[in-house]
Write a protein that holds these residues in place. Structure first.
Motif: not given
Lengths: 368, 257
Positions: B112-116
């Motif tokens: 997953v895109f952790a900061t999104l």
């Protein structure tokens, strides 16, 4: 119980973080000295106000110029040392345009295009400024952005893209080479003299306690342009599909690729947006300080790096915040130390903040 | 390892035996050689997935299970053989091209895109479309209600199980006809493992073919239509999940008794 607990907690903090305690002590001392100075009239309130304003302006220039650097760092994973010379290149291209529009018919085109190399034309004599020649300034601003975009795309295409898969050190050293090549090419074309570029801009004086703070039209132009662009970058990153893809790529490039994000196209967008902002920053820097030399961007780059690292390298918001901290520090430091050490003070503050918060102010937020 | 291999080689010829086949052929891998850089990992591997089928790949560590899956998605160096999807040759295409063909891929780690935010992660899943498909978004939210609840939360702040669901949801945004899952149960708490397998069943029941690599071989074989046993980068066995589970040799060599 409560007091004992507070005491032991305080003790533990002092033992764990002696640096932080020392930092706070020094800050309190400096602030106390400032208060005493203000109370005894040794320092004028308006002087502090003027320095604050000046620091804010420097901060905006550094922050605006730092966004592009931070973007390329977070998305392309390398520290681009040529960034400073993109700033200078943007500035020269923009100011050549401004000179041309402002001075057409009053001086020969060659001297105008060389931004008055060798003292052939003077910006002041042409009456250049946001009020005197608004059209020439806006045209220059646009050309500075466009030229920096073209330059960064061309350099990426010819030099960086073929070695993008190499490690960061290779890219970094290559970018230093690019920096030198660009800088001395500009020195060769435009000469090495520092020229004045603007006429004295009209200013207004704000009365502040015991004196006046002078704010000129170029300060206000800088606030509008830098503020507008920073807001624009924020909206781009948070609201648009491209901006989200940029953040996704900064976050996890491999995942971005298997998700179907066209990474090469995003990279190009980064160069376009980062390059445009960099060129505009270079132009605004020169408009604000009123002089232009081939070393401007390179010298500014040190402060930009300080700001970007201080803010948490890779974070756009960190670059802006770091820029403001560095700018304000450099300006306000003259309250306590000779102005020749202003840059040193900015770096000392950077080191101190990193000692307390090693990954920077906005660390761990990637581009967002 | 090598004694295993000689034991196994004379048991079942894996090639082209496709028992209990459901729909038409979707994915067809033939004589695939692949690896990373100069290192070859897969040798002469064959594999099929049919429409709506649920296929798992099991085998010991280092057998090349993930490599096989990555090869289908164009993430390895191709060294020979072909990969066909819906009758079209996709050998050597890049991931961003393969995603257009209707294959979704959920990597094992960092998926997953952790900061999104959750919502932004899902939007990225549909990046190749002009607009975010609202019906697909609703479908994913219905399938994983926790994602709807947390749509504005940063993905990096969620638990491992929730991140895994988000990763699957992202891959489902384009409604792929084949979903590749690399170790979906890895690192999950035992009670979540069960839930994860149930979700995969649901996705499969809704018509999406599944190709899954799993450490948790017994559970995976129990649930799937067909299983491939891979060892040393080569096909060893292929059969229905139940038959593999009950095969004496497979049990002893690959399922720990």
């Amino acid at each position: 119980m409560g007091i004992a607990e507070t005491y032991s907690r305080g003790r533990r903090f002092a033992v764990d973080r002696p640096g932080a305690i020392l930092l706070v002590l020094v800050a309190v001392l400096l602030f106390g000295d400032l208060l005493v100075g203000l109370a005894t009239g040794r320092t004028a309130f308006s002087e502090v106000g003027s320095l604050l304003w000046d620091g804010l302006m420097r901060g905006l220039v550094i922050g605006l110029a730092g966004i592009g650097l931070s973007m390329t760092y977070s998305i392309l994973n390398f520290a681009n040392f040529a960034h400073g010379d993109y700033i200078t290149a943007g500035a020269f291209s923009g100011w050549a345009t401004t000179y041309l529009f402002a001075g057409l018919g009053r001086a020969d085109i060659g001297s105008l295009l060389l931004v008055g190399a060798g003292g052939s034309v003077f910006g002041g004599a042409l009456g250049i400024g946001i009020t005197g020649t608004p059209f020439a300034v806006i045209a220059g601003l646009v050309v500075a952005g466009v030229f920096a975009i073209a330059l960064s795309l061309a350099v990426d295409r010819v030099i960086f893209r073929p070695i993008r898969d190499q490690d960061g050190i290779t890219l970094l050293i290559t970018s230093i080479g690019v920096a030198f090549a660009l800088r001395y090419m500009m020195q060769f074309v435009f000469g090495s003299d520092v020229r004045g570029t603007t006429a004295q801009p009209p200013s207004l004086s704000l009365y502040f306690v015991d004196g006046a703070i002078r704010i000129n039209m170029h300060d206000l132009t800088l606030v509008v342009v830098a503020g507008g662009l920073m807001l624009g970058v924020h909206l781009l990153l948070q609201r648009t599909k491209l901006g989200k893809a940029m953040r996704a790529m900064a976050d996890n490039e491999d995942l971005a690729r298997v998700t179907g994000i066209p990474t090469e196209r995003v990279v190009r967008s980064v160069w376009i947006i980062g390059g445009g902002l960099t060129g505009v920053a270079g132009y605004m820097f020169v408009l604000w300080k009123g002089t232009l030399g081939f070393n401007d961007g390179w010298l500014l780059l040190l402060l930009i790096f300080a700001a970007v690292i201080l803010g948490g390298i890779g974070s756009i918001y960190g670059a802006i915040a770091g820029g403001l901290v560095i700018g304000l520090t450099a300006s306000l430091s003259v309250l306590w130390i000779p102005s020749a050490f202003a840059r040193a003070a900015a770096f000392v503050v950077m080191i101190l903040i990193l000692l307390v918060k090693p990954s920077g102010l906005f660390s761990g937020r990637a581009t967002a | 390892m090598s004694s295993d291999a000689t034991d196994a080689n004379d048991v079942t010829a894996a090639t082209d035996s496709t028992p209990d086949v459901a729909g038409d052929e979707l994915l067809r891998v033939r004589n695939l050689d692949a690896g990373y850089g100069d290192l070859q990992i897969l040798t002469d591997v064959d594999m099929d997935v049919h429409d709506g089928e649920y296929v798992t790949i099991v085998g010991p560590n280092g057998a090349g299970k993930s490599t096989l899956m990555k090869s289908v998605f164009g993430l390895t160096a191709h060294m020979g053989g072909t990969v066909t999807f819906e009758g079209e040759d996709i050998t050597g295409l890049r991931p961003e091209e393969i995603i257009h063909e209707g294959i979704g891929y959920v990597p094992q780690n960092d998926n997953v895109f952790a900061t999104l935010t959750v919502q932004e992660n899902l939007e990225m899943g549909a990046y190749i479309l002009d607009d975010v498909p609202q019906d697909a978004l609703d479908m994913v939210f219905d399938r994983f209600p926790i994602l709807r609840e947390r749509r504005d939360q940063k993905a990096g702040t969620m638990s491992g199980g929730q991140q895994q669901m988000l990763a699957m949801g992202r891959a489902l945004m384009l409604d792929p006809s084949l979903l590749l899952l690399d170790e979906p149960s890895a690192g999950l708490a035992p009670d979540l493992v069960e839930e994860m397998f149930d979700k995969i069943d649901e996705i499969n029941d809704a018509g999406t073919a599944i190709l899954m690599v799993e450490q948790n071989a017994k559970e995976a074989l129990r649930r799937c239509d067909r299983g491939y046993v891979l060892a040393n980068g080569e096909n060893r066995y292929v059969d229905s999940g139940d038959k593999l589970l009950n095969d004496e040799q497979v049990r002893r060599d690959f399922l720990g008794g």
